[in-house]
Write an enzyme that holds these catalytic residues in place. Structure first.
Site, PDB file in Angstrom:
ATOM      1  N   MET A  76       1.167  -1.069   0.076  1.00 29.87           N
ATOM      2  CA  MET A  76       0.270   0.247  -0.143  1.00 29.87           C
ATOM      3  C   MET A  76       0.612   1.110  -0.162  1.00 29.87           C
ATOM      4  O   MET A  76       1.930   1.471   0.663  1.00 29.87           O
ATOM      5  CB  MET A  76      -0.857   0.167   0.961  1.00 29.87           C
ATOM      6  N   GLU A  77       0.390   2.219  -0.638  1.00 29.73           N
ATOM      7  CA  GLU A  77       1.427   2.835  -1.032  1.00 29.73           C
ATOM      8  C   GLU A  77       0.682   4.250  -0.556  1.00 29.73           C
ATOM      9  O   GLU A  77      -0.505   4.753  -1.256  1.00 29.73           O
ATOM     10  CB  GLU A  77       2.152   3.273  -2.515  1.00 29.73           C
ATOM     11  N   SER A  78       0.959   5.465  -0.836  1.00 31.68           N
ATOM     12  CA  SER A  78       1.068   6.811   0.713  1.00 31.68           C
ATOM     13  C   SER A  78       1.580   8.239  -0.316  1.00 31.68           C
ATOM     14  O   SER A  78       2.728   7.613  -0.921  1.00 31.68           O
ATOM     15  CB  SER A  78       0.895   6.443   1.638  1.00 31.68           C
TER      16      SER A  78
END
Length: 112
Positions: free
Chosen positions: A46-48
């Site tokens: 999960m990238e932000s």
């Protein structure tokens, strides 16, 4: 299943930005190594961003601590829902936890 749950509950999550293809450049990432070498069926990254969103209710806004905490809470609720989907008969929760889950899913809920 988890990305679909998050797309339904988390305003900062965009299913359209997800990629489930293993590209050559991603073969050495933890997600792919854990899947290939250990056999974990559902391994995600999960990238932000700290720059901001280009979609959803946060479009054009900077991402801050509040939005990251909200995403973390929605992620936890997503895991809870996934567990309940996988083993609904084995997984009975006290009603107080179900109330917390509903509060976290409620779009008007404020993360503090």
């Amino acid at each position: 299943a988890l990305p679909k749950i998050l797309s339904q509950t988390a305003p900062a999550f965009c299913m359209g930005s997800c990629s489930f293809v293993v590209e050559k450049s991603k073969e050495s990432t933890a997600r792919v190594v854990v899947w290939r070498e250990i056999g974990v069926q559902r391994s995600y990254t999960m990238e932000s961003t700290l720059c901001g969103c280009d979609q959803g209710k946060y479009k054009g806004l900077q991402i801050g601590t509040r939005e990251l905490e909200e995403m973390g809470a929605k992620f936890c609720v997503g895991l809870l829902r996934l567990k309940r989907m996988a083993s609904p008969l084995e997984y009975n929760l006290p009603s107080s936890l179900l109330d917390i889950e509903n509060e976290l899913i409620d779009p008007s809920c404020k993360v503090t």
